[in-house]
Design a protein around this motif. Structure first.
Motif, PDB file in Angstrom:
ATOM      1  N   UNK A 229     -31.209 -16.487 -35.187  1.00 56.01           N
ATOM      2  CA  UNK A 229     -32.050 -15.299 -35.005  1.00 56.01           C
ATOM      3  C   UNK A 229     -31.338 -14.270 -34.130  1.00 56.01           C
TER       4      UNK A 229
ATOM      5  N   UNK B 159     -34.085  -4.073 -27.945  1.00 57.04           N
ATOM      6  CA  UNK B 159     -34.915  -4.517 -26.827  1.00 57.04           C
ATOM      7  C   UNK B 159     -35.323  -5.980 -26.945  1.00 57.04           C
ATOM      8  N   UNK B 160     -35.323  -6.506 -28.162  1.00 50.93           N
ATOM      9  CA  UNK B 160     -35.694  -7.922 -28.361  1.00 50.93           C
ATOM     10  C   UNK B 160     -34.565  -8.854 -27.915  1.00 50.93           C
TER      11      UNK B 160
ATOM     12  N   UNK C 270     -34.686 -10.947 -24.671  1.00 52.47           N
ATOM     13  CA  UNK C 270     -35.698 -12.005 -24.696  1.00 52.47           C
ATOM     14  C   UNK C 270     -35.204 -13.169 -25.559  1.00 52.47           C
TER      15      UNK C 270
ATOM     16  N   UNK D 292     -34.556 -17.097 -24.418  1.00 49.84           N
ATOM     17  CA  UNK D 292     -35.083 -18.266 -25.159  1.00 49.84           C
ATOM     18  C   UNK D 292     -33.921 -19.176 -25.578  1.00 49.84           C
TER      19      UNK D 292
END
Lengths: 311, 296
Positions: free
Chosen positions: B167, B197-198, B201, B205
């Motif tokens: 991902x 921006x993702x 994060x 993870x």
């Protein structure tokens, strides 16, 4: 009915007639120490004893591993066979994407050159690290003991068993249940009859339950770990692992010692449907957080603008 | 086990396949959430995925010692074999992606009314490939978990780690391409900014899953796992491993430093591009380390 071979470790004298018979039957060349043949030279190394060749290869499908033990009980050697164990539920058969490896009803795990694509996944799947590859050939194939299926079909014993029958008879063949009963009786009858006053055999038939059972069964006078055999009791996961909720499947790993290996791949594949919605949920959550943040900042900006206008 | 010889072709194949699946999977979800109807991002992901998957298939084929027997996979039915499942995932994915690409090109030349039906077909196909892309990302982890190699089989976290890498590298590839591409289907800068921006994060993870994987490796009583952990964290693979971790941390820092800034500025664009490159190359390094460590 499934055939099984019982190997009596303490009865083996290390004559290696089994190795010789296997090489003759399948026309396998000897591995030179000096590199006199066109095969890669393999110097003799100490694997807790000096034996040659040191390990299984595409040209050595069965090997008597002799391990030296020198402890408080004194110096002694332990003999064990290194070869395909012919698992009842073979990991290699389940792993093979083309069905080049198959399990015969008589117990033999056989291999078909014509089908093999050479992915080597069977090598990674085997819990005993047995399948080897002909890396020195332009079109290589997987090589391992195939349990002499032609001889079994004729009702004859495999070449190694036949060779041993002329010497120590420590390798015998029969129906699996009969062989297990024989092994249990040998263990029971040997109590206190060991060379050093103890029992002749450890109270365990290697292959009875390991990886769901195998068609080659071993008896030994020393714990099987001493001979370098992988013991599956040592693979038990921490007790609290059962509490980990992972699609309800991973918890079963605690009883791995007696499970057949193909469940590994099955579990890993079954976990996928649980992982993917997880990823989608995380990404959806992230998007919701960002969207809300944008909305709030826009609202704040709007309020500030209104304040500015009223002022 | 050293005889296994799963080398660069295997980890490159897994990296490319995971990245292609990740790009498609993320683009699909992102467009559903944002309500984008022109499918620019999904189109970009599809056009990127086709050569990536083709290269992955080619690498897988080249790694086979008897590649001329490859056709046998197509006529075999071995649903318990992760290799078989993997091949049967790559093929429909690339097949559907090619059909979608062709339909998009045709749609572009058709009248608005006539293209409506094509759009419906593309929509159905995009849903199918969304599911396939997800499974494709997980497949490489499953393939390794299904073995008896302690580093790969002793924890259930390897597949989630590989999904996370898929991902993150997929999103990074989309961001990188969106910033580099100037053309008819250019992605709006606001969309690129959101996508970038993702990344931090996703990186957090990914690092958490990686930490969990290493922690479980250290706690596993399976023979050889301690040795594997040492090889990765302090042994011969420690330098590339810590470089990959550093790359992930740098990518977080770079994206965070661009927050609230106009994406059209060269310095901001450069930071985001560099961050994407860190994620993509870090992902490759991590996959390589895990695959190599299992054979040492």
């Amino acid at each position: 009915m499934s055939k099984a071979v019982l190997f009596d470790g303490p009865g083996c004298i290390g004559c290696r007639a089994c190795e010789d018979a296997c090489k003759k039957k399948y026309n396998l060349p000897a591995i030179e120490i000096t590199g006199a043949t066109n095969l890669p030279a393999e110097p003799t190394t100490n694997q807790k004893t000096y034996t040659h060749p040191a390990e299984l290869s595409a040209y050595t499908w069965i090997k008597v591993r002799i391990t030296e033990i020198d402890d408080a009980k004194g110096f002694r050697t332990v003999h064990i066979l290194r070869k395909c164990m012919h698992c009842i539920h073979p990991a290699c058969v389940a792993a093979c994407p083309v069905g080049a490896l198959t399990k015969n009803p008589d117990g033999a795990t056989i291999y078909d050159d014509n089908k093999c694509i050479g992915c080597r996944y069977c090598m990674a799947a085997c819990p005993f690290g047995v399948p080897t590859y002909e890396w020195d050939k332009p079109i290589p194939f997987i090589r391992k003991c195939i349990f002499c299926p032609d001889l079994l079909a004729e009702g004859k014993p495999p070449a190694c068993v036949a060779a041993c029958a002329k010497r120590t008879k420590c390798i015998t063949i029969g129906e699996r249940e009969e062989q297990l009963a024989k092994g249990r009786k040998m263990i029971a009858d040997s109590k206190g009859k060991g060379e050093r006053g103890g029992d002749k055999y450890v109270d365990h038939i290697y292959g009875e339950h390991e990886v769901g059972g195998t068609n080659w069964l071993y008896l030994s006078e020393e714990p099987f770990e001493a001979s370098g055999l992988r013991t599956f009791d040592s693979k038990i996961l921490p007790a609290n692992f059962n509490k980990v909720s992972w699609g309800g499947n991973w918890g079963e790993l605690s009883s791995f010692s007696t499970e057949s290996v193909p469940v590994n791949a099955e579990r890993a594949m079954l976990a996928v449907p649980f992982v993917l919605p997880g990823v989608a949920i995380v990404m959806s959550g992230l998007y919701w957080v960002f969207k809300r943040k944008d909305k709030l900042s826009q609202e704040n900006a709007g309020k500030n603008d209104k304040k500015g206008m009223t002022k | 086990m050293s005889e296994l010889e799963w080398g660069s072709k295997i980890y490159l194949e897994m990296w490319l396949g995971g990245m292609a699946g990740g790009a498609y999977f993320s683009a699909f979800l992102f467009e559903r959430f944002t309500g984008e109807t022109d499918k620019r991002l999904l189109r970009m992901a599809t056009f990127l995925a086709i050569p990536l998957i083709a290269a992955a298939l080619l690498l897988a084929l080249l790694d086979l010692a008897n590649m001329f027997n490859f056709w046998r996979i197509l006529v075999a039915f071995q649903p318990l074999s992760p290799v078989w499942v993997g091949v049967w995932l790559l093929q429909p994915f690339i097949g559907i992606a090619v059909i979608m690409a062709v339909l998009w090109i045709v749609e572009n030349r058709m009248a608005e009314r006539a293209s409506l039906n094509l759009r419906r077909i593309i929509d159905v196909l995009s849903w199918i490939n969304f599911v396939v892309a997800g499974v494709l990302m997980a497949y490489s982890g499953v393939l390794l978990s299904g073995t008896n190699v302690p580093e790969w089989a002793s924890t259930p976290l390897l597949s989630p780690v590989f999904v996370a890498v898929g991902v993150s590298t997929g999103v990074a590839l989309l961001v990188f391409t969106a910033l580099a591409y100037r053309g008819k289907w250019e992605i709006q800068s606001q969309m690129v900014s959101r996508l970038a921006g993702i990344l931090p994060v996703l990186m957090v993870i990914q690092l958490a899953l990686l930490g969990g994987y290493l922690f479980m490796l250290s706690g596993s009583p399976m023979l050889g796992t301690d040795e594997a952990l040492n090889i990765i964290t302090t042994g011969s693979l420690a330098i590339p491993f810590w470089i990959s971790v550093a790359a992930f941390l740098v990518s977080i820092g770079l994206i965070v430093s661009t927050r609230g800034k106009e994406i059209k500025k060269t310095a901001v664009r450069s930071s985001i591009i560099l961050s994407s490159v860190c994620v993509i190359l870090g992902g490759l390094l991590l996959r390589a380390i895990i695959i190599i460590s299992g054979q040492m």
